[in-house]
Design an enzyme around this catalytic site. Structure first.
Site, mmCIF file in Angstrom:
data_model
loop_
_atom_site.group_PDB
_atom_site.id
_atom_site.type_symbol
_atom_site.label_atom_id
_atom_site.label_comp_id
_atom_site.label_asym_id
_atom_site.label_seq_id
_atom_site.Cartn_x
_atom_site.Cartn_y
_atom_site.Cartn_z
ATOM 1 N N GLY A 127 -52.016 31.372 35.361
ATOM 2 C CA GLY A 127 -52.866 32.186 34.521
ATOM 3 C C GLY A 127 -54.174 31.571 34.073
ATOM 4 O O GLY A 127 -55.014 31.135 34.866
ATOM 5 N N GLY A 128 -54.343 31.532 32.733
ATOM 6 C CA GLY A 128 -55.570 31.036 32.141
ATOM 7 C C GLY A 128 -55.829 29.577 32.429
ATOM 8 O O GLY A 128 -56.989 29.146 32.546
ATOM 9 N N THR B 230 -43.105 31.947 35.797
ATOM 10 C CA THR B 230 -42.549 30.661 36.246
ATOM 11 C C THR B 230 -41.034 30.678 36.334
ATOM 12 O O THR B 230 -40.438 29.682 36.763
ATOM 13 C CB THR B 230 -42.976 29.532 35.284
ATOM 14 O OG1 THR B 230 -42.504 29.837 33.969
ATOM 15 C CG2 THR B 230 -44.483 29.374 35.269
ATOM 16 N N ILE C 89 -41.151 31.768 26.489
ATOM 17 C CA ILE C 89 -39.869 31.761 27.208
ATOM 18 C C ILE C 89 -39.920 30.794 28.384
ATOM 19 O O ILE C 89 -39.117 29.867 28.496
ATOM 20 C CB ILE C 89 -39.522 33.176 27.711
ATOM 21 C CG1 ILE C 89 -39.445 34.154 26.538
ATOM 22 C CG2 ILE C 89 -38.200 33.157 28.487
ATOM 23 C CD1 ILE C 89 -38.425 33.792 25.486
ATOM 24 N N TYR D 138 -43.193 2.708 4.434
ATOM 25 C CA TYR D 138 -41.792 2.729 4.008
ATOM 26 C C TYR D 138 -41.542 3.989 3.193
ATOM 27 O O TYR D 138 -42.463 4.768 2.917
ATOM 28 C CB TYR D 138 -41.416 1.483 3.209
ATOM 29 C CG TYR D 138 -42.275 1.193 1.996
ATOM 30 C CD1 TYR D 138 -42.045 1.826 0.777
ATOM 31 C CD2 TYR D 138 -43.314 0.263 2.063
ATOM 32 C CE1 TYR D 138 -42.817 1.552 -0.333
ATOM 33 C CE2 TYR D 138 -44.095 -0.016 0.950
ATOM 34 C CZ TYR D 138 -43.837 0.637 -0.247
ATOM 35 O OH TYR D 138 -44.603 0.366 -1.356
ATOM 36 N N LYS E 89 -44.896 11.868 -13.216
ATOM 37 C CA LYS E 89 -44.452 10.519 -12.879
ATOM 38 C C LYS E 89 -43.013 10.607 -12.390
ATOM 39 O O LYS E 89 -42.153 11.165 -13.084
ATOM 40 C CB LYS E 89 -44.552 9.622 -14.122
ATOM 41 C CG LYS E 89 -44.448 8.129 -13.880
ATOM 42 C CD LYS E 89 -45.711 7.574 -13.223
ATOM 43 C CE LYS E 89 -45.715 6.066 -13.220
ATOM 44 N NZ LYS E 89 -45.905 5.503 -14.576
ATOM 45 N N HIS E 90 -42.738 10.085 -11.219
ATOM 46 C CA HIS E 90 -41.399 10.120 -10.632
ATOM 47 C C HIS E 90 -40.840 11.540 -10.600
ATOM 48 O O HIS E 90 -39.688 11.782 -10.955
ATOM 49 C CB HIS E 90 -40.462 9.179 -11.369
ATOM 50 C CG HIS E 90 -40.881 7.746 -11.320
ATOM 51 N ND1 HIS E 90 -41.054 7.057 -10.140
ATOM 52 C CD2 HIS E 90 -41.203 6.880 -12.308
ATOM 53 C CE1 HIS E 90 -41.443 5.824 -10.404
ATOM 54 N NE2 HIS E 90 -41.554 5.688 -11.708
ATOM 55 N N GLU F 102 -52.827 7.699 -9.474
ATOM 56 C CA GLU F 102 -52.574 7.563 -8.034
ATOM 57 C C GLU F 102 -53.211 8.689 -7.224
ATOM 58 O O GLU F 102 -53.828 8.452 -6.186
ATOM 59 C CB GLU F 102 -51.061 7.544 -7.773
ATOM 60 C CG GLU F 102 -50.338 6.306 -8.286
ATOM 61 C CD GLU F 102 -50.437 5.130 -7.338
ATOM 62 O OE1 GLU F 102 -51.133 5.233 -6.309
ATOM 63 O OE2 GLU F 102 -49.806 4.098 -7.635
ATOM 64 N N ASN G 214 -30.530 17.259 -17.195
ATOM 65 C CA ASN G 214 -30.732 18.273 -18.230
ATOM 66 C C ASN G 214 -32.150 18.177 -18.783
ATOM 67 O O ASN G 214 -32.635 17.081 -19.033
ATOM 68 C CB ASN G 214 -29.729 18.091 -19.358
ATOM 69 C CG ASN G 214 -28.325 18.479 -18.965
ATOM 70 O OD1 ASN G 214 -28.113 19.517 -18.363
ATOM 71 N ND2 ASN G 214 -27.353 17.641 -19.308
ATOM 72 N N ARG H 123 -31.344 30.527 -15.743
ATOM 73 C CA ARG H 123 -31.437 29.083 -15.935
ATOM 74 C C ARG H 123 -32.244 28.466 -14.801
ATOM 75 O O ARG H 123 -32.436 29.076 -13.744
ATOM 76 C CB ARG H 123 -30.050 28.454 -16.023
ATOM 77 C CG ARG H 123 -29.385 28.202 -14.693
ATOM 78 C CD ARG H 123 -28.063 27.476 -14.832
ATOM 79 N NE ARG H 123 -27.555 27.117 -13.523
ATOM 80 C CZ ARG H 123 -26.263 26.919 -13.246
ATOM 81 N NH1 ARG H 123 -25.353 27.048 -14.198
ATOM 82 N NH2 ARG H 123 -25.889 26.593 -12.035
ATOM 83 N N HIS I 93 -31.743 19.463 -10.018
ATOM 84 C CA HIS I 93 -31.029 18.188 -9.928
ATOM 85 C C HIS I 93 -31.748 17.200 -9.024
ATOM 86 O O HIS I 93 -32.557 17.590 -8.210
ATOM 87 C CB HIS I 93 -29.602 18.415 -9.422
ATOM 88 C CG HIS I 93 -28.745 19.150 -10.415
ATOM 89 N ND1 HIS I 93 -28.319 20.450 -10.191
ATOM 90 C CD2 HIS I 93 -28.280 18.803 -11.636
ATOM 91 C CE1 HIS I 93 -27.586 20.836 -11.241
ATOM 92 N NE2 HIS I 93 -27.562 19.880 -12.116
#
Length: 538
Positions: A47-48, A79, A138, A228, A289-290, A342, A432, A534, A538
């Site tokens: 094709g193209g 193909t 495909i 890391y 932070k964290h 940061e 919590n 709620r 976690h």
């Protein structure tokens, strides 16, 4: 029953004599094809791709000449033919395969170069259902899998960035390709088809059914290999899924060091939180932070919001992430750079603000072009030993909830506004979670404790520490409102908030001891509302 192996050893080196090129992304195609031609490699194409090669003056044979069958059905079938797949799958040193090739006029293909229809980018563009389906490849995956399976004899290239390495290998091996190199190419090809199919499956699961899919795959493309992970002994990489949701994965980094694993995790948390606040209504800033907020505030300007957010916990803000819901301006930038930060992430940044940030060469500045929609559906994943959990994104928004006043005293308009603010923030605090808010700013945050009462006390203690550092006569929790991400199982958590000086409470409700908690609130003159939703995180 497993298919038995014929145990024919793979040759160490294979000469590249014939290549099939069929690519959607034509980046680097012409110089690569020219180099193959110059090396004596015969070119097949479709094709193209064939048209592009021919227009560049390269001798190319159309696949239809090999299959003796034209492309049909708008190129859907071109193909999928033994003349192609036999040429890719034949074990060249197997007498039976040699006999079959000779009988059917099949000439081996030694190099397959294919990249797939742009399903991911078409999906990300917001195209309609039919257009997305039409861009499911495909023939490409079928050829890639065939060539990768037969890597004992065939080299398979799925990524234009590998063109140079193929040419280098051919030069080093005098027109040949080593077994180790073919193995590496095959591994990459299988990873690509797996990721491609996983993306299609994920789209179908979202488009067709909201239930849990029987099979679920994760896929992504390596964006950066990191020094890391969370800790120096852990390896890590950052992968993009193709999801167009504005955020750290889609952002442009204007300056600063390479983002680390922890930077990306925290920046994502910060931007998702600040997006809870309507940028048309007010400026909002979140300091993270964290992955936990240490200060969140709104204001007339970003500078005002940042000052209020910083005041919540200036100690924890050191080395944190700052997220903004509006374009970073010079006034806000001048304040932010006064504290070691940061990352700054915002929808955009003015040239003047960029110049201010540029003075801190290591400070990363990211712009996203927009804010993520907190209501947008999506999936979230978490790994466990031997598997992973998948759930829908927490896209609950407090403004959409029917708040129920459960105490004798109803909250004032000011208290109610701060309660909504506090519940927005609590959604993004590790459980919590307890969040104290006053006048559109957090004044105390307790996160990630095993006991909700401990979170209440920690938040109050940190608020008192901030007040002491600022020379204030009383803690900012005096006269504040408090939000809890889940119900109070006992009255003790609420009483800790009373002790801190809170006047109103917003919580999901639903405890077996709700009556006891409501009675304690009434006894101390608090207003309390239940949300019915709620936000465990976690």
């Amino acid at each position: 029953m497993a298919v038995p192996s014929k145990n024919i050893p793979a040759p160490d080196r294979v000469a590249l004599k014939r290549a099939l090129l069929s690519v959607s992304d034509k980046t680097g195609l012409l110089p690569f094809a020219q180099a193959l031609h110059d090396a004596g490699v015969a070119l097949l194409s479709t094709g193209g791709t064939a048209k592009a090669l021919a227009e560049a003056g390269l001798p190319v044979t159309d696949v239809s000449a090999v299959t003796s069958f034209p492309e049909i059905m708008d190129g859907r079938v071109k193909t999928l033919h033994p003349g192609v797949h036999g040429a890719l799958l034949a074990i060249r040193d197997d007498p039976q395969h040699q006999e079959a090739m000779a009988a059917h006029g099949i000439t081996p293909i030694d190099l397959l170069v294919v990249n797939l229809y742009p399903f991911e980018s078409v999906r990300a563009s917001g195209a309609d259902y039919a257009s997305i389906v039409e861009n499911i490849d495909i023939g490409g995956p079928a050829m890639l899998r065939a060539a990768a399976k037969n890597h004992a004899y065939v080299s398979v290239v799925v990524d234009p960035t590998d063109y140079a390495s193929v040419l280098d290998e051919m030069k080093a091996q005098e027109g040949h390709v080593s077994l180790l190199f073919r193995q590496r190419l095959a591994a990459k090809a299988y990873a690509r088809t797996a990721a491609y199919d996983a993306g299609i499956a994920a789209w179908f699961a979202q488009a067709v059914s909201g239930t849990s899919a029987t099979y679920r795959s994760l896929s992504g493309t390596l964006a950066s290999e990191m020094r890391y992970g969370e800790n120096p002994h852990q390896m890590a990489g950052f992968y993009r899924t193709g999801d167009p949701r504005p955020g750290v994965a889609t952002a442009r980094q204007l300056q600063g060091k390479t983002l680390s694993y922890n930077n990306i995790n925290d920046t994502d948390a910060a931007f998702e939180l600040v997006a809870e606040f309507d940028s048309a209504a007010f400026a909002a800033v979140a300091i993270i932070k964290h992955a936990n907020p240490c200060g969140v505030a709104t204001g007339e300007t970003l500078r005002d919001a940042y000052a209020k957010a910083l005041a919540c916990d200036p100690v924890s803000a050191f080395g944190g992430i700052v997220a903004l819901n509006r374009t970073l301006d010079v006034a806000a930038a001048e304040e932010i750079v006064k504290v070691f930060t940061e990352v700054i992430i915002a929808p955009d940044a003015t040239e003047e603000a960029q110049a201010v940030v540029a003075a801190k060469k290591n400070l990363r500045l990211l712009v996203t072009g927009g804010l993520p929609d907190p209501r947008e559906p999506g999936l979230a994943f978490k790994t466990v030993a031997g598997g992973f959990l998948a759930q829908s994104r927490d896209n609950g928004v407090v403004d959409d909830l029917d708040l129920k006043v459960v105490t004798q005293r109803a909250p004032s308009e000011g208290e109610l506004a701060d309660m909504r603010f506090a519940f927005r923030v609590a959604k993004h605090v590790k459980s919590n979670a307890i969040v104290y808010v006053k006048d559109g700013a957090t004044v105390g945050i307790g996160a990630g404790q095993m006991s909700r009462v401990d979170s209440s006390r920690i938040a109050a203690t940190k608020a008192q520490d901030a007040a002491d550092a600022a020379g204030l006569p009383v803690s900012a929790t005096k006269g504040s409102v408090v939000a809890s991400d889940a119900f109070f199982p006992f009255a003790d958590g609420l009483l800790a908030a009373v002790e801190a000086g809170a006047t109103a409470v917003i919580q999901p409700g639903g405890s077996m001891r709700d009556d006891e908690v409501i009675a304690a609130a009434d006894a101390h003159g608090l207003a309390m509302v239940f949300t019915g939703m709620r936000h465990f995180r976690h």
